[in-house]
Design an enzyme around this catalytic site. Structure first.
Site, short mmCIF file in Angstrom:
data_model
loop_
_atom_site.label_atom_id
_atom_site.label_comp_id
_atom_site.label_asym_id
_atom_site.label_seq_id
_atom_site.Cartn_x
_atom_site.Cartn_y
_atom_site.Cartn_z
N TYR A 245 0.81 -1.22 0.00
CA TYR A 245 0.00 0.00 0.00
C TYR A 245 0.84 1.27 0.00
O TYR A 245 0.31 2.37 0.10
CB TYR A 245 -0.92 0.03 1.22
CG TYR A 245 -2.11 -0.89 1.13
CD1 TYR A 245 -2.10 -2.00 0.31
CD2 TYR A 245 -3.26 -0.62 1.88
CE1 TYR A 245 -3.19 -2.85 0.24
CE2 TYR A 245 -4.35 -1.46 1.80
CZ TYR A 245 -4.32 -2.58 0.99
OH TYR A 245 -5.40 -3.40 0.92
N LYS B 191 2.64 -13.84 6.13
CA LYS B 191 2.69 -14.86 5.08
C LYS B 191 4.16 -15.15 4.80
O LYS B 191 4.62 -15.16 3.64
CB LYS B 191 1.93 -14.31 3.87
CG LYS B 191 1.60 -15.30 2.82
CD LYS B 191 0.56 -16.32 3.22
CE LYS B 191 0.49 -17.40 2.17
NZ LYS B 191 0.10 -18.71 2.61
N ASP C 70 -3.23 -17.20 6.02
CA ASP C 70 -4.39 -17.98 5.57
C ASP C 70 -4.92 -18.87 6.69
O ASP C 70 -6.14 -19.04 6.87
CB ASP C 70 -4.07 -18.80 4.31
CG ASP C 70 -2.67 -19.37 4.29
OD1 ASP C 70 -1.87 -18.97 5.15
OD2 ASP C 70 -2.38 -20.21 3.44
N ASP D 6 -5.85 -5.23 6.20
CA ASP D 6 -7.02 -4.69 5.51
C ASP D 6 -8.07 -5.79 5.33
O ASP D 6 -9.24 -5.63 5.66
CB ASP D 6 -6.57 -4.13 4.14
CG ASP D 6 -7.61 -3.22 3.52
OD1 ASP D 6 -8.65 -2.97 4.16
OD2 ASP D 6 -7.40 -2.77 2.38
#
Ligand code: NAD
Length: 407
Positions: free
Chosen positions: A150, A217, A271, A295
């Protein structure tokens, strides 16, 4: 007499009894939900402190209104005002399309260095939820606000910049990228990770949350997301060594039984955490994570407790803090006095907590819960709660105020 909130060098606040607090009303449904919110906050403060405390609201411009009044979407004067008064609250703002501005909200966060996007997700009894046991959901997300994908470092497919970058990658880094690709860069730094994780840990310690989970991740993106987890653990050790422990320490030293007064620092792959917050929500408390994961997770968790209409949020930095509605401007409902002001009202309660006016904040949360339980709710909730009465945005605020007076 003007009274300002002052931020001390140790991060604590000096809050006068009549602080000036700037607000940005926002666009679309902004004026409706702001009016409702202001009434609820004023009433909560008045009743909690028997008239001894009162907020002096100071309107400041941004968004469409800012553009109409001074030809700028985000005037520097507005940013200076927020810096000066330390705490501010804002409604949603339209993202100007094709005006060279990515998002006003992102711009505010970056210009004021509001590096932590804080989203508490706590179930309010009687709000319709897709969960079997929504009361088990009580988490606070600390999302890093200033970097990751971002940061706005990206180039369009076919542009001269992307061609230069692709040639550089091929010639200097021996890395092939398809020539038609667009490219975005994902910077994650130790200093920005550590300040974010430190603020999450401090929050957990202050509020008595038992754990902070580093969501990442890192199994795939080792040098960005993986590094986030590594630097997060380092921040815990370096800055809160005597108040935190890792899962390894929990089992090696304490036989799996968490000692009093210590916050457990754990990490989970993104995840997998999405599954866990659905299946075992009560095992997660404060979650610290890079921008993009945060987000997604913020909105997913908001859905678990009844949707964005009831989810509060704040963007907090070392210098100042801006509390905000987490949804957008919902233009089709603008001016209809129809939508749910719950998100901005609960953000107002967060703001009062931040100022140390916890009695007023608690009153607002209890007042909202009581209004929902009494079945006086806006259309979005009314269509999901059998036997409820649909009320307007302003009437929902009146119902909360009436309930607060009984507390
Ligand atoms: P949105 O959140 O404005 O609205 C999507 C839908 O959600 C609405 O049509 C409505 O059905 C529902 N909704 C939203 N808020 C509600 C509320 N308080 N009560 C009941 N229902 C509500 O999202 P969008 O349509 O994608 O965006 C509209 C504009 O808002 C865009 O310009 C976007 O850039 C901007 N935006 C601003 C913010 C912000 O200021 N923080 C956040 C998201 C979007």
């Amino acid at each position: 007499m003007t009274q300002k909130i002052i931020k001390n060098s140790d991060g604590s606040l000096q809050v006068p009894d009549q602080p000036v607090i700037p607000f940005i009303e926002g666009d679309g449904i902004g004026p409706d939900i702001w009016r409702a919110t202001r009434n609820v906050i004023d009433s909560a403060v008045e009743t909690a402190y028997s008239g001894k405390k009162k907020i002096q609201w100071l309107e400041t411009d941004a968004g469409e209104k800012g553009f109409e009044r001074c030809g700028e979407w985000l005037p520097d004067k507005t940013l200076d005002t927020i810096r000066e008064y330390v705490v501010a609250i804002k409604g949603p703002m339209t993202t100007p399309v094709g005006k060279g501005i990515r998002s006003l909200n992102v711009a505010i966060r970056q210009k004021l260095d509001l590096y932590a996007c804080v989203r508490p997700v706590r179930y309010i009894n009687a709000v319709p939820s897709p969960m079997k046991s929504p009361e088990k959901v009580n988490m606070v997300i600390f999302r890093e606000n200033t970097e990751d994908l971002y940061a706005g470092i990206e180039w369009e497919s076919g542009s001269e910049e992307v061609k230069t970058l692709i040639t550089f990658l091929k010639e200097k880094m021996n890395t092939e990228v398809l020539p038609e690709s667009g490219i975005g860069i994902k910077p994650i730094s130790p200093q920005n990770t550590k300040r974010l994780v430190a603020s999450a840990i401090s929050y957990a310690i202050d509020r008595g949350y038992p754990s902070v989970t580093l969501m990442h991740k890192g199994n795939i993106m080792k040098f960005t997301e993986g590094a986030f987890a590594k630097w997060g653990y380092e921040a815990a050790k370096e800055q809160f060594g005597d108040k935190t422990l890792t899962e390894t320490e929990l089992y090696d030293k304490y036989n799996g039984k968490q000692p009093e007064g210590k916050v457990l620092i754990k990490d989970r792959i993104a995840d997998m955490l999405f599954q866990q917050v659905l299946l075992r929500p009560d095992e997660y408390h404060v979650i610290a994570t890079p921008n993009l994961n945060g987000d997604y997770l913020s909105d997913a968790l908001a859905a678990q407790i009844g949707g964005l209409g009831m989810a509060p949020g704040a963007n907090i930095g070392d210098e100042c803090a801006v509390f905000e509605a987490t949804h957008g401007t919902a233009p089709k409902y603008a001016g209809l006095d129809k939508v749910n002001p719950g998100s901005l009202i609960l953000s107002g309660a967060m703001m009062l907590d931040y100022m140390g006016w916890n009695e007023a904040a608690e009153r607002i949360r209890s007042g909202i819960a009581a209004a929902v339980q009494a079945g006086t709710v806006t259309y979005d909730l009314a269509r999901q709660i059998k036997g409820s009465t649909e009320v307007k945005c302003s009437e929902f605020a009146d119902a909360i105020i009436a309930q607060m007076k009984n507390i």
